[in-house]
Design an enzyme around this catalytic site. Structure first.
Site, PDB file in Angstrom:
ATOM      1  N   ASP A 160       0.802  -1.190  -0.183  1.00  0.00           N
ATOM      2  CA  ASP A 160       0.013  -0.036   0.010  1.00  0.00           C
ATOM      3  C   ASP A 160       1.021   1.312  -0.005  1.00  0.00           C
ATOM      4  O   ASP A 160       2.200   1.104   0.421  1.00  0.00           O
ATOM      5  CB  ASP A 160      -0.851   0.043   1.562  1.00  0.00           C
ATOM      6  N   GLU A 173      -0.434   5.133   0.914  1.00  0.00           N
ATOM      7  CA  GLU A 173      -0.686   5.958   1.799  1.00  0.00           C
ATOM      8  C   GLU A 173      -0.801   5.169   3.284  1.00  0.00           C
ATOM      9  O   GLU A 173      -1.431   4.289   3.596  1.00  0.00           O
ATOM     10  CB  GLU A 173      -2.025   6.798   1.749  1.00  0.00           C
TER      11      GLU A 173
END
Length: 200
Positions: free
Chosen positions: A7, A9
């Site tokens: 991922d 953020e």
């Protein structure tokens, strides 16, 4: 062969919407996929708030220009990429991600795109594919790769669950509690060690 799917953020860079919410003084925009599992609902709600306040892509990009990767993120990513092919799978948008990828050494990222009017108003968004992170992991597996995945939010759980090894990183207490089967880390060194073990 292994590919690590990360991922973006909350894992490698700060949450863009939180930074923007603080920059423009609209606390409602701090809501993220950690709080709302339904991404379509979340994005439509965000776009409505932007419209209400007369804010568009330029204002968000001005905030992004001031965002740096989280401390240690680039070094972690550099070392990880020396050990394993790595793809960033994010529900962010190419209009947001570009400047951040430069600061991270231009890793490969799969993300979505915003629909933007000529005046800069964000009118909608286009997902790369349905359940983009899980779909991508399954596609990689279908062409012979073993996947390892790590993220912090509800929208990362699909790819974590579908991978040979999955890890939570700087996640919320509630997600960690609800998914105790996945090791949860807060330090890059621990996550890197766990990934290296998984690809042995």
């Amino acid at each position: 062969m292994y590919i690590t799917c990360l991922d973006l953020e909350g894992v490698l860079v700060p949450e863009i919407w939180i930074a923007f919410a603080e920059a423009v003084g609209i606390p409602e925009l701090k809501r993220t996929t950690r709080d709302e599992p339904d991404y379509d609902k979340l994005m439509k709600w965000r776009i409505g708030i932007l419209k209400e306040h007369g804010l568009g892509l330029k204002e968000i990009q001005d905030t992004i220009a001031k965002i740096d990767p989280l401390p240690g993120a680039k070094e972690f990513l550099d070392e990880l990429r020396e050990n394993c092919q790595t793809i960033i799978l994010s529900d962010t948008f190419e209009q947001f991600a570009g400047p951040l990828m430069k600061k991270l050494g231009m890793p490969c990222i799969f993300c979505n795109t915003l629909e933007v009017a000529p005046n800069g108003e964000i009118t909608g968004y286009k997902m790369r594919c349905e359940k983009s992170k899980l779909t991508t992991v399954k596609a990689l597996q279908s062409i012979g790769y073993e996947t390892i995945a790590s993220g912090d939010s509800f929208n990362d759980l699909g790819m974590i669950q579908a991978s040979k090894a999955g890890f939570l990183f700087r996640s919320t207490e509630s997600i960690i509690k609800d998914y105790p089967q996945y090791p949860a880390f807060t330090e890059y060194s621990d996550l890197l060690k766990a990934i290296k073990e998984a690809i042995k």
